[in-house]
Design a protein around this motif. Structure first.
Motif, short mmCIF file in Angstrom:
data_model
loop_
_atom_site.label_atom_id
_atom_site.label_comp_id
_atom_site.label_asym_id
_atom_site.label_seq_id
_atom_site.Cartn_x
_atom_site.Cartn_y
_atom_site.Cartn_z
N THR A 553 0.85 -1.18 0.00
CA THR A 553 0.00 0.00 0.00
C THR A 553 0.89 1.23 0.00
N LEU A 554 0.59 2.17 -0.87
CA LEU A 554 1.42 3.36 -0.99
C LEU A 554 1.26 4.24 0.24
N ASP A 555 2.39 4.65 0.82
CA ASP A 555 2.30 5.60 1.93
C ASP A 555 3.01 6.89 1.55
N ARG A 556 3.07 7.80 2.50
CA ARG A 556 3.63 9.11 2.24
C ARG A 556 5.08 9.03 1.78
N GLY A 598 -4.67 13.77 4.23
CA GLY A 598 -3.78 14.50 3.33
C GLY A 598 -3.32 13.71 2.13
N HIS A 599 -3.56 12.42 2.18
CA HIS A 599 -3.05 11.56 1.12
C HIS A 599 -3.68 11.89 -0.24
N LEU A 600 -5.00 12.03 -0.19
CA LEU A 600 -5.74 12.22 -1.44
C LEU A 600 -5.35 13.51 -2.15
N SER A 601 -5.25 14.60 -1.34
CA SER A 601 -4.91 15.87 -1.98
C SER A 601 -3.47 15.85 -2.47
N ARG A 602 -2.64 15.10 -1.78
CA ARG A 602 -1.25 14.96 -2.24
C ARG A 602 -1.23 14.26 -3.61
N LEU A 603 -2.04 13.21 -3.71
CA LEU A 603 -2.12 12.48 -4.98
C LEU A 603 -2.56 13.41 -6.11
N ARG A 604 -3.54 14.26 -5.77
CA ARG A 604 -4.06 15.17 -6.80
C ARG A 604 -3.00 16.16 -7.23
N TYR A 612 1.74 10.37 -11.57
CA TYR A 612 0.49 9.67 -11.24
C TYR A 612 0.75 8.45 -10.39
N ALA A 613 0.02 8.37 -9.30
CA ALA A 613 0.08 7.17 -8.48
C ALA A 613 -1.28 6.49 -8.59
#
Ligand SMILES: Nc1ncnc2c1ncn2[C@@H]1O[C@H](COP(=O)(O)OP(=O)(O)OP(=O)(O)O)[C@@H](O)[C@H]1O
Ligand SMILES: [Mg+2]
Length: 661
Positions: A553-556, A598-604, A612-613
């Protein structure tokens, strides 16, 4: 004994005028053309026609010539004598001064003006005497309600100036048409063009100039857009034996079996001739049109049925007007083709038209074939990959298609492309064999074949897409079963289209291997075990693919390192000025994405920077969706075709043998 019967008498009603002028010459061009012919016969060098801007009171069309004019007596004896035959018993009479072949013969042309006007005013100055005479013909006055009997109709003279030596220099005649009955003023350009087509005089004879509102008439036959001009373009073996010399203007002289001589030129245009007035061959006698363009009464059944629309031509047949027989209805521009001499010309014309059309068709086909051969060069690589006999069939079919005049070069290119694509994948063979075969194709059959080709091509691509869909689906299944990590990577490397149709042109990129290696070290991405990476490129675009170990699972931290990794590669790429890449994007694929705050906005925000992740599932779902859309678009090209519909309806079954095995 029977009583001596009372003699009968012939009476002519004033209304015959109606038949002489009013009904026959209802177009302004026809009406004025007769006056131009009269000016020619009067040895004029200049004829100036004026057309008013608008209709309305006082609007007049005038025709002024500088010919020999008429004396008062000539006005009476020549102009006002209906049916006077000016050629007398010499049908080949020539004019007094310039020795021009005389056009007038019936003695009625002057009434042509009544086709568009109620009043004709003639002002004429005689070159012989300097007399000036002006008189008016008014249709109402002339027609009256009575028979023209023993007492002639009086025509008032508006002005008369007696013989005068000095005035002789002002010789000429002006005919003014007043009280116009036209519906509208003709556009002047059109009028000029149309008038030019009725005469050969203004272009063959430098001492006869005709202007309309001060601008000269154009040429009677435009060679603009001409593809072939016969007889000039005959090849030595094609030229008819009866053909004599061909002059610079392209006119060929030919002698008919009876000995009559004609001159002719036929023009085949590149594109169809839009104006009806020009389609076909016009016949002229003594420089004036006697037969409006026609096809010598040929109808249907001609080889290359479409050629008439490409043909304009002219025949000079002075002999039609060189004896006592009147074969011409000038106002209708029609020759009496039943007359034996005319019939000979008609038969000649039919032969010529048929032969030339066949020739035209061959030539055009030939020119096309050459163009096609040039174009086939574009396909030569692909043709070369086919077995020799197949390449021959495809080539022949393309060549034949190119020979069909209705198919434009552009269409041919597209069809050629489609045909090759279809052929390469084994479709279309029967179809092509039919096109390549020797049979004459009807237009309908041809269109049918082309439509079929289009459908088959779509079908063909659709099948390929379908296969891809199956493969992607298979790949997804395997990944779900956590199989084949490295093999999957390799498989994607070879088939990048699996991920997105637009990646079809991407290939593995080795030139940045070292750079990537360094970036992976520096960013710390290399620390992760089980990762596989890959670079793909197309043109100036570079794609960095990162596949993470299954189950991860991808983490920070992953995202940070990935971000860093892409940055380093970008810098490296930018530093090598002149390198091929201007755009670098990265894809990191893992089993799942983390869900922490914060993960989702980081991805965006990473995505907005071309990093792209995503999960395997996202990736493959996206690919499937895009390929499906593509397939639907293909089917919509031929929505009624059952084969395509069936293909769409099928399930995207995984195809084990074609997967990442
Ligand atoms: N512009 C003119 N200048 C000098 N004479 C003319 C002119 N117009 C007509 N005429 C004389 O009037 C005669 C009659 O003209 P008209 O056009 O009616 O008959 P045509 O020219 O003889 O024969 P066609 O009916 O075949 O035209 C001419 O033959 C000519 O002698
Ligand atoms: Mg005349």
């Amino acid at each position: 004994m029977a009583a001596q019967p009372k003699p009968l008498e012939l009476r002519i009603h004033g209304r015959v005028l109606e038949h002489l002028g009013i009904q026959m010459y209802q177009s302004p061009v026809n009406a004025v053309a007769e006056t131009i012919a009269n000016a020619w016969d009067a040895d004029a060098e200049e004829v100036g026609i004026t057309i008013p801007d608008a209709l309305g009171e006082g609007a007049e069309i005038t025709v002024a010539d500088n010919g020999i004019g008429m004396t008062h007596k000539e006005c009476q004896d020549r102009f006002l004598a209906v049916g006077w035959n000016r050629r007398g018993d010499d049908p080949n009479q020539r004019t007094a001064e310039k020795k021009r072949p005389v056009i007038g013969r019936k003695g009625i042309g002057k009434f042509a003006g009544f086709g568009i006007a109620r009043r004709i005013t003639i002002r004429t100055v005689s070159k012989a005497t300097g007399e000036a005479t002006t008189f008016v013909l008014h249709v109402e006055q002339l027609m009256g309600d009575e028979y023209v009997g023993a007492t002639p109709k009086p025509i008032p003279v508006e002005e008369y100036l007696p013989a005068d030596e000095a005035r002789r220099a002002e010789h000429g005649t002006t005919v003014s048409l007043g009280e116009l009955t036209l519906g509208e003023i003709p556009p002047v350009d059109e009028f000029r063009r149309s008038m030019a087509r009725r005469f050969l005089l203004h272009e063959a004879q430098s001492d006869f100039r005709v202007t309309v509102n001060a601008e000269p008439l154009p040429r009677s036959l435009s060679l603009q857009g001409a593809q072939y001009v016969f007889p000039k373009d005959y090849r030595p073996d094609e030229s008819p034996t009866s053909l004599g010399e061909v002059d610079e203007e392209g006119w060929g002289t030919e002698t008919l079996p009876s000995g009559a001589t004609i001159c002719w030129r036929f023009v085949f245009h590149e594109d169809t001739v839009d104006e009806d007035e020009l389609r076909g061959v016009a016949v002229f006698a003594k420089g004036k049109i006697v037969q409006a363009p026609f096809l010598f009464r040929l109808a249907g059944g001609l080889s290359g049925q479409w050629a008439p629309e490409y043909l304009t031509g002219q025949v000079r047949a002075d002999f039609l007007d060189a004896d006592q027989r009147d074969r011409v209805a000038p106002e209708r521009q029609r020759v009496n083709w039943d007359d034996p001499k005319a019939a000979e010309l008609l038969a000649w014309g039919q032969r010529r038209v048929k032969k030339l059309m066949a020739l035209w068709r061959d030539r055009r086909g030939e020119a096309r074939r050459k163009a096609i051969e040039d174009k086939l060069l574009n396909f030569s690589d692909r043709l070369a990959k086919l077995p020799a006999h197949e390449a021959k069939t495809v080539k022949r079919a393309l060549t034949r298609l190119g020979g069909v005049p209705q198919i434009s070069n552009r269409q041919l290119e597209q069809v050629g492309e489609a045909i090759l694509t279809a052929w390469e994948s084994g479709r279309l063979r029967d179809l092509m064999s039919e096109i390549a075969g020797g049979e004459e194709l009807s237009e309908a059959r041809l269109l049918e074949l082309l439509l079929e080709a289009k459908v088959l091509t779509a079908l063909n691509i659709a099948e390929a897409v379908k296969t891809k869909l199956r493969t992607v689906a298979g790949l997804r299944d395997r990944l779900q079963r956590k199989e084949l990590e490295k093999a999957v990577r390799d498989y994607i490397a070879e088939n990048p289209w699996l991920i997105a149709p637009e990646w079809e042109t991407y290939a593995v990129e080795k030139r940045v291997d070292q750079l990537r290696e360094r970036a992976a070290q520096e960013s710390g991405l290399a620390d992760y075990e089980g990762r596989v990476d890959l670079a793909l490129s197309s043109g100036d675009r570079l794609l960095l693919m990162e596949f993470m170990r299954p189950g991860l699972t991808l983490d920070r931290d992953h995202l940070d390192r990935f971000d860093w990794y892409v940055r380093i590669v970008r810098e490296g790429v930018a530093a090598s000025t002149g390198g091929p890449f201007t755009e670098v994007s990265g894809y990191m694929v893992a089993d799942s994405l983390g869900k922490r705050a914060g993960h989702l906005s980081r991805l965006r925000s990473l995505a907005s920077e071309g990093k792209y992740a995503l999960t395997w599932d996202d990736l493959l779902q996206g690919a499937l969706r895009q390929w499906e859309e593509f397939l639907e678009a293909l089917v919509s090209r031929a929505p009624d075709d059952d084969r395509l519909r069936a293909l769409l309806a099928e399930d995207a079954e995984p195809e084990p043998s074609d997967g990442a095995a």
